[in-house]
Design a protein around this motif. Structure first.
Motif, PDB file in Angstrom:
ATOM      1  N   ASP A   1       0.778  -1.212  -0.117  1.00 19.83           N
ATOM      2  CA  ASP A   1       0.112   0.011   0.083  1.00 19.83           C
ATOM      3  C   ASP A   1       0.794   1.230  -0.090  1.00 19.83           C
ATOM      4  N   PHE A   2       2.072   1.161   0.950  1.00 25.40           N
ATOM      5  CA  PHE A   2       2.783   2.315   0.689  1.00 25.40           C
ATOM      6  C   PHE A   2       4.385   1.961   0.735  1.00 25.40           C
ATOM      7  N   ILE A   3       4.906   2.679  -0.003  1.00 22.83           N
ATOM      8  CA  ILE A   3       6.515   2.732  -0.228  1.00 22.83           C
ATOM      9  C   ILE A   3       7.048   3.990  -0.054  1.00 22.83           C
ATOM     10  N   MET A   4       8.112   4.438   0.922  1.00 20.73           N
ATOM     11  CA  MET A   4       8.414   5.814   1.121  1.00 20.73           C
ATOM     12  C   MET A   4      10.044   5.498   0.983  1.00 20.73           C
ATOM     13  N   GLU A   5      10.575   6.645   0.852  1.00 18.79           N
ATOM     14  CA  GLU A   5      12.138   6.953   1.086  1.00 18.79           C
ATOM     15  C   GLU A   5      12.163   8.628   1.825  1.00 18.79           C
ATOM     16  N   LEU A   6      12.285   8.260   3.057  1.00 17.92           N
ATOM     17  CA  LEU A   6      12.264   9.311   3.678  1.00 17.92           C
ATOM     18  C   LEU A   6      12.942  10.748   3.525  1.00 17.92           C
TER      19      LEU A   6
ATOM     20  N   VAL B   1       5.013   7.705  -8.683  1.00 16.38           N
ATOM     21  CA  VAL B   1       3.590   7.662  -9.343  1.00 16.38           C
ATOM     22  C   VAL B   1       2.773   7.616  -7.932  1.00 16.38           C
ATOM     23  N   ASP B   2       3.404   7.027  -7.173  1.00 19.41           N
ATOM     24  CA  ASP B   2       2.599   7.188  -5.606  1.00 19.41           C
ATOM     25  C   ASP B   2       2.234   8.357  -5.144  1.00 19.41           C
ATOM     26  N   CYS B   3       3.682   9.334  -5.204  1.00 13.89           N
ATOM     27  CA  CYS B   3       3.543  10.710  -4.662  1.00 13.89           C
ATOM     28  C   CYS B   3       2.503  11.424  -5.188  1.00 13.89           C
ATOM     29  N   GLU B   4       2.499  11.282  -6.778  1.00 14.02           N
ATOM     30  CA  GLU B   4       1.612  11.997  -7.520  1.00 14.02           C
ATOM     31  C   GLU B   4       0.098  11.593  -6.793  1.00 14.02           C
TER      32      GLU B   4
ATOM     33  N   ASP C   1      10.905  13.804  -0.385  1.00 10.48           N
ATOM     34  CA  ASP C   1       9.995  14.617  -0.701  1.00 10.48           C
ATOM     35  C   ASP C   1       9.027  15.017   0.442  1.00 10.48           C
ATOM     36  N   VAL C   2       9.383  16.028   1.208  1.00  9.01           N
ATOM     37  CA  VAL C   2       8.613  16.213   2.436  1.00  9.01           C
ATOM     38  C   VAL C   2       7.021  16.204   2.064  1.00  9.01           C
ATOM     39  N   GLU C   3       6.373  16.959   1.289  1.00  7.67           N
ATOM     40  CA  GLU C   3       5.139  17.140   0.792  1.00  7.67           C
ATOM     41  C   GLU C   3       4.839  15.403   0.586  1.00  7.67           C
ATOM     42  N   CYS C   4       5.326  14.695  -0.131  1.00  3.64           N
ATOM     43  CA  CYS C   4       4.901  13.275  -0.502  1.00  3.64           C
ATOM     44  C   CYS C   4       4.714  12.546   0.952  1.00  3.64           C
ATOM     45  N   ASP C   5       5.850  12.715   1.466  1.00  2.00           N
ATOM     46  CA  ASP C   5       5.948  12.139   2.804  1.00  2.00           C
ATOM     47  C   ASP C   5       4.707  12.308   3.833  1.00  2.00           C
ATOM     48  N   ALA C   6       4.493  13.476   3.916  1.00  2.00           N
ATOM     49  CA  ALA C   6       3.356  14.094   4.568  1.00  2.00           C
ATOM     50  C   ALA C   6       2.203  13.558   4.201  1.00  2.00           C
ATOM     51  N   ALA C   7       1.712  13.400   3.029  1.00  2.00           N
ATOM     52  CA  ALA C   7       0.601  12.865   2.232  1.00  2.00           C
ATOM     53  C   ALA C   7       0.402  11.382   2.514  1.00  2.00           C
ATOM     54  N   ILE C   8       1.555  10.563   2.511  1.00  2.00           N
ATOM     55  CA  ILE C   8       1.810   9.116   2.625  1.00  2.00           C
ATOM     56  C   ILE C   8       1.285   8.843   4.296  1.00  2.00           C
ATOM     57  N   LEU C   9       2.093   9.595   5.174  1.00  2.00           N
ATOM     58  CA  LEU C   9       1.787   9.488   6.576  1.00  2.00           C
ATOM     59  C   LEU C   9       0.342   9.523   6.783  1.00  2.00           C
TER      60      LEU C   9
END
Length: 368
Positions: free
Chosen positions: A271-276, A341-344, A279-287
């Motif tokens: 469901d989620f893959i991250m590289e901390l 693509v997940d960040c988008e 991209d802080v905006e992406c991190d915040a959206a995933i969290l």
């Protein structure tokens, strides 16, 4: 990868076999030049948007395999943008309903990729009261780090996904090999990744700092073997050992090209893959969608052993670590494509502040 699904022993094997090739078959009809895996040498103009065939497929899959829906979404986002845009609302509705319905979480903790930072965030979230105070978000019997377990082959298996769900906290981290089959009806799955050479060097220095302390109970020779294991394609090993070493000590598995392919396929289903902190905006959206709040994650540094890593130099030249982690590099590069693509996807969902539109879903899709 028929062997993979056979090992998974999924009850919906016919449906899954159809799903794996479904979009490929559809676009083989549309254009013989275009494939779902993507080909940089194909023509520049994209194939036409999908038709209701994929719509019906997603509706059939939703109840049985949310991981396959995740995989199809990501592949279309990478390789067939018209089709992805055409079905964005369907993917969004499925995902929003999933995170609303499935509240418990399983994180595969790849060492030195930021897991302690994620655990700290979880402790300050709604999951905090469920996390034991004396562990790093692990469940103690099954998910100890590999440098804490004398013989990985003795690690008990869950009898069922229901048993895993009943006996682990709402947020749990597995710093060991991933268990198959994935229990995606009961858990949201996530993983943190990091550039493999940097991760391997950091992991080795971290373990080397442990070897003369009381932080492990292993004989020295066995500990040295685990240290070596941690610096060589560890991510590929962690994602595949349970599939390929059923009756052996999992530590004896030496990953190959086939394992890397399976590792990439598995990550595409998470469901989620991250590289901390990339991209802080992406991190915040995933969290946010993980249920961990909206805080920006600070760069990870292990509080206890970071001071050693800052002073030490790698025991081997970087080129040696690159060779040792050639498979992890392939998996990481693919994970980066998935993350892009997940960040988008997640930023668009979060910024829209949308709610599930179940009345727009295909038949059966809202009933998951």
């Amino acid at each position: 990868m028929k062997f993979y699904w056979k090992r998974m022993k999924q009850p919906t094997s016919t449906l899954l076999a159809l799903a794996i090739g479904a979009v490929q078959i559809h676009h083989d009809v549309v254009s013989a030049e275009y494939t779902i895996r993507g080909n940089p040498n194909v023509r520049d103009d994209p194939p036409p948007p999908c038709d209701d065939y994929l719509n019906n497929l997603l509706a059939s899959l939703a109840n049985e395999d949310p991981g396959e829906v995740n995989r199809i979404r990501r592949i279309l986002a990478m390789e067939n943008r018209p089709c992805y845009k055409h079905y964005f609302d369907t993917f969004a509705d499925h995902f929003l309903h999933r995170v609303k319905s499935v509240k418990k979480h399983m994180n595969l903790h790849i060492p030195k990729a930021g897991g302690m930072s994620l655990c700290s965030i979880a402790r300050h979230s709604e999951y905090g009261s469920d996390i034991p105070a004396d562990t790093n978000c692990w469940e103690r019997e099954h998910f100890y780090p590999m440098w804490c377990i004398y013989y990985l082959g003795t690690r008990p298996k869950w009898e069922s996904c229901e048993a895993l769900d009943e006996n682990t906290p709402g947020f749990v981290m597995n710093e060991n090999y991933l268990d198959y089959p994935l229990c995606m009806q009961q858990r949201l799955y996530s993983a943190l990744v990091r550039e493999p050479v940097e991760r391997a060097i950091s992991h080795e220095l971290h373990l080397d700092a442990l070897k003369d302390t009381d932080h492990h109970d292993l004989p020295q020779r066995l500990f040295e073997s685990r240290l070596a294991m941690g610096r060589m394609n560890y991510m590929t090993w962690a994602l595949t050992a349970d599939l390929f070493a059923d009756n052996l000590d999992k530590a004896s598995l030496v990953p190959g090209k086939m394992h890397a392919e399976v590792a990439m396929d598995t990550l595409s289903r998470f469901d989620f893959i991250m590289e901390l902190s990339e991209d802080v905006e992406c991190d915040a959206a995933i969290l946010h969608f993980m249920g961990l709040g909206d805080d920006v994650v600070e760069p990870h540094m292990n509080a206890e052993f970071g001071k050693f890593e800052a002073k030490w130099h790698p025991p081997q030249p970087r080129s040696v670590y690159e060779e040792w982690n050639n498979l992890d590099k392939e998996v990481y590069d693919y994970a980066k494509r998935l993350i892009k693509v997940d960040c988008e996807f997640f930023k668009r969902l979060k910024n829209a502040n949308s709610k599930p539109r179940y009345h727009h879903l295909p038949k059966n899709l809202a009933g998951i």
